[in-house]
Design an enzyme around this catalytic site. Structure first.
Site, PDB file in Angstrom:
ATOM      1  CD  GLU A  72       7.687 -16.732  31.606  1.00 18.06           C
ATOM      2  OE1 GLU A  72       8.818 -16.773  31.082  1.00 18.06           O
ATOM      3  OE2 GLU A  72       6.626 -16.750  30.958  1.00 18.06           O
ATOM      4  CG  HIS A  81      11.625 -12.642  32.687  1.00 17.72           C
ATOM      5  ND1 HIS A  81      12.413 -13.770  32.922  1.00 17.72           N
ATOM      6  CD2 HIS A  81      10.672 -13.032  31.797  1.00 17.72           C
ATOM      7  CE1 HIS A  81      11.965 -14.781  32.211  1.00 17.72           C
ATOM      8  NE2 HIS A  81      10.904 -14.355  31.516  1.00 17.72           N
ATOM      9  CG  HIS A  83       6.590 -12.359  29.760  1.00  8.91           C
ATOM     10  ND1 HIS A  83       7.317 -11.951  28.676  1.00  8.91           N
ATOM     11  CD2 HIS A  83       7.177 -13.513  30.204  1.00  8.91           C
ATOM     12  CE1 HIS A  83       8.304 -12.802  28.448  1.00  8.91           C
ATOM     13  NE2 HIS A  83       8.245 -13.764  29.364  1.00  8.91           N
ATOM     14  CE1 TYR A 141       7.988 -17.369  24.443  1.00 12.70           C
ATOM     15  CE2 TYR A 141       7.148 -15.822  26.075  1.00 12.70           C
ATOM     16  CZ  TYR A 141       8.187 -16.578  25.563  1.00 12.70           C
ATOM     17  OH  TYR A 141       9.424 -16.550  26.165  1.00 12.70           O
ATOM     18  N   PRO A 329      -5.488   7.011 -37.219  1.00 13.99           N
ATOM     19  CG  PRO A 329      -6.231   8.502 -38.837  1.00 13.99           C
ATOM     20  CD  PRO A 329      -6.447   7.112 -38.332  1.00 13.99           C
ATOM     21  CB  SER A 331      -6.464  14.511 -34.304  1.00 15.62           C
ATOM     22  OG  SER A 331      -5.283  15.121 -33.821  1.00 15.62           O
ATOM     23  CB  THR A 332      -9.321   9.515 -35.055  1.00 12.87           C
ATOM     24  OG1 THR A 332      -8.392   8.630 -34.420  1.00 12.87           O
ATOM     25  CG2 THR A 332      -8.772   9.944 -36.404  1.00 12.87           C
ATOM     26  N   GLY A 333      -9.900  10.619 -31.724  1.00 12.30           N
ATOM     27  CA  GLY A 333     -10.665  10.335 -30.511  1.00 12.30           C
ATOM     28  C   GLY A 333     -10.357   9.017 -29.845  1.00 12.30           C
ATOM     29  CE  LYS A 334      -5.509   6.156 -32.277  1.00  6.85           C
ATOM     30  NZ  LYS A 334      -5.376   7.553 -32.749  1.00  6.85           N
TER      31      LYS A 334
END
EC number: 3.1.21.-
Length: 671
Positions: A72, A81, A83, A141, A329, A331-334
């Site tokens: 172009e 130039h 492209h 373009y 409470p 230490s109950t495995g939750k």
């Protein structure tokens, strides 16, 4: 194939050095549908065509390249130039500039009288990375420019060979079809199942693609099938494959892209429950030995009912009840159970209170949300209600703005009541009803044995696979009306595989050890307070050690040096493992009004055969119940083995074992 792009600047001084070979070139240029070429424009067209001809028969890194060259005129100065859009199997960011400059300067060397060289400027991002969007650059373009802005154009890309120098095509308001860039070389396109005809679509038709795209798709499916969603898991499953991909920059980027797609597929396109089920059903047959099953039985819940609810909940099929709340409470495995479920899903997030401004920073894009030791503050209560209810909402992320969060299952573990909303130094229950409507609560009240260990993904898969294979009738009957509190165990509806201790109905069978029911009932309570009951240093034996059959070693008598294990110490994952918790009517025992004593179940009420004398559970419940009654009348007489002869009252008051045994716990708390 990746197509790089860049620009070559050709100043007017270069054209001033043109020799006779350039001016007198006999190269035939087809200008039937193009503006006439005159003077320097013709020189640039000849130069560009010469470069293309040389590239078609060159070797090395440029062999088999796809290219699109367009020259172009400069707008603000004399000159041109070019492209350059180019890509090939031998081109990469390291040799791109050298190869392009060498190609153009080699052709230019034979067309000028002086030593003139062109410099190639590759297209780069602000971060220094090369643009690889040559296909979109051509379409959006270069092809939209028309003569006289464009001097000449050459290409070897299917779909552009005839149209790139067609002024009529370029001036068209829109293209009939998007040309497709062939991404294969020689016979590659036919091997991959693509058509090389002109005018095909850019997007592959019928799911077909190149070898690279098919290989990438196979990799994503392999990650989902093997449940690999993190780099660490990938290293453990297939370290060699991970190493090969990590050896290059493009491979590292491919790892990240594949993991993102695998996570998206697992969280949006595949039910999450499929990752919680075991592939080999034969490994889930011995369900009674599963740790999770034992834990739920210990907490007075039916493992089958809980498991079927988890499968529905994880697939977001419980409506507004989008949250599981494990309450109880320590230490109950939750947390143990919650984290085992979380580690079994593809990817999970956690509510983080280290930064109170962004507690839900890790929630977006996850299969499950874990809220450990949950607490709700007034500033985030509305967002919390939306997340707990499975409603889509937006949450703020640190340094990222807000992000959309779809409905994600939530599991909460807490020691306190999470329905209380905290605002400064005050708490309110205004939102309690709304929060309870979004939760299903499981109460964990029995402390777990120290020997339990961590629950694993294999335990979760075994448990849920067994639950999924059973009938859903029991679950559907409860799911019709969801309740806030999860229903407790129903002995009549308990699955046969879970009934490990059958009830003895034959009246001819005596209790173990040859003792009468009266002797066994009398001695069971004294086994709870035997001197060795609190001795934790002596290892337990799997063989029960007989306790005392009378109250000879009770308070006031000499203490034997022999360590005697209490009957409740041998219990493992049963409600009797927490002997120093006061019994709950309807949960731990049923009252027999006719005989005036507690029994283990409704079937043993007014048992003509004497259920208390035959059932060991009834004996233990009776001893437990009588023990609490005994503590009410003699609160200061019972001592542990270490303080039987203690004369200092402060030693007894500060001893937790003595407090439990003697009923001084309330006194200590009060003081």
């Amino acid at each position: 194939m990746e197509l790089f792009r860049g620009v070559l600047q050709v100043s007017s001084n270069v054209l001033d050095c043109a020799n006779d070979n350039w001016w007198c070139s006999l190269l035939d240029l087809d200008t039937s549908d193009w503006e006439p070429l005159t003077h320097t424009n013709r020189l640039m067209a000849i130069y560009l065509s010469s470069v293309a001809s040389k590239l078609d028969f060159t070797g090395g890194p440029l062999a088999g390249c796809l290219y699109f060259f367009q020259v172009e005129c400069n707008k603000f100065e004399e000159g041109y130039h070019i492209h350059v859009v180019i890509g090939g199997p031998g081109l990469n960011p390291r040799n791109l500039t050298v190869c392009v400059e060498g190609l153009f300067n080699n052709v230019l060397y034979h067309l000028v009288t002086e030593n003139v060289k062109l410099k190639f400027l590759p297209g780069m991002t602000t971060k220094g990375k090369y643009f690889r969007d040559g296909e979109q650059f051509i379409e959006n373009y270069l092809m939209k420019k028309i003569p006289l802005n464009v001097v000449w154009c050459v290409t070897n890309i299917d779909g552009y060979i005839d149209t790139c120098i067609s002024a009529t095509f370029r001036r068209g308001a829109c293209h009939a079809k998007k040309p497709r860039i062939t991404t294969a070389i020689n016979d590659t396109s036919s091997d991959a199942g693509e058509s090389s005809g002109t005018g095909a679509e850019v997007v592959p038709i019928n799911g077909k693609g190149t070898k690279a795209s098919i290989k990438f798709q196979t990799m994503v499916n392999w990650l989902c099938e093997n449940r690999v969603f993190t780099e660490d898991k990938w290293k453990l499953v297939d370290f060699n494959q991970y190493t090969l991909l990590s050896s290059s920059h493009s491979g590292s980027f491919q790892i990240q892209s594949a993991l993102k797609l695998a996570i998206y597929k697992a969280t949006n396109l595949v039910p999450t429950s499929t990752f919680l089920l075991h592939t080999d059903f034969e490994q889930v047959m011995c369900i009674k030995d599963n740790k999770i099953v034992k834990l739920l039985l210990c907490q007075n819940y039916d493992p089958l009912l809980v498991g079927q609810h988890v499968l529905k909940w994880i697939d977001k099929k419980c409506g507004k009840k989008n949250t599981l709340w494990f309450y109880g409470p320590p230490s109950t495995g939750k947390t143990n159970l919650a984290m085992a479920i979380a580690k079994s899903v593809p990817v999970y997030g956690m509510v983080n209170w280290n930064n109170e401004n962004f507690p839900f920073n890790d929630v977006a894009g996850k299969s499950l949300v874990v809220w450990d030791e949950g607490i709700i503050k007034s500033t985030i209560v509305e967002a919390a209600k939306a997340i707990l209810g499975g409603q889509p909402t937006r949450v703020d992320q640190k340094m990222r703005g807000s992000v959309a969060v779809p409905g994600v299952p939530v599991v909460i573990t807490s020691n306190g009541d999470i329905t209380f909303v905290v605002s400064g130094n005050t708490t309110t229950t205004v939102h309690a009803k709304a929060l309870k409507e979004r939760m299903v609560k499981l109460n964990f009240t029995v402390r777990c044995s120290p020997d339990m260990g961590l629950l694993t993904e294999a335990d979760v898969q075994q448990w849920l696979t067994w639950c999924n294979a059973q009938s859903w009738d029991h679950y559907e009957n409860w799911a019709i009306n969801y309740t806030f509190d999860f229903p407790g165990i129903n002995a009549d509806a308990l699955h046969p595989d879970l009934q490990t201790t059958p009830i003895v109905t034959d009246t001819s069978i005596s209790s173990s050890g040859g003792e009468s029911s009266e002797e066994l009932s009398e001695s069971s309570f004294f086994n709870l307070i035997t001197p060795g009951a609190w001795n934790t240093e002596t290892p337990r034996s799997s063989t029960p050690i007989p306790g005392t059959s009378s109250g000879e070693s009770f308070v006031g008598s000499s203490v034997s040096s022999e360590v005697v294990a209490a009957s409740w110490e041998e219990a493992f994952y049963t409600p009797l493992a927490d002997q120093f918790r006061e019994l709950l009517v309807g949960v731990d025992y049923v009252w027999d009004g006719v005989r005036g004593l507690p029994v283990c179940c409704v079937q043993h009420i007014n048992n003509s055969g004497g259920g208390l004398g035959l059932c060991p559970h009834c004996i233990n419940v009776g001893a437990w119940y009588n023990g609490w009654k005994f503590r009410e009348f003699t609160p200061d007489l019972v001592r542990c083995s270490c303080h039987v002869g203690a004369s200092n009252p402060f030693s007894v008051l500060t001893c937790k074992k003595c407090a439990y045994l003697s009923g001084l716990q309330s006194f200590v708390d009060y003081e």
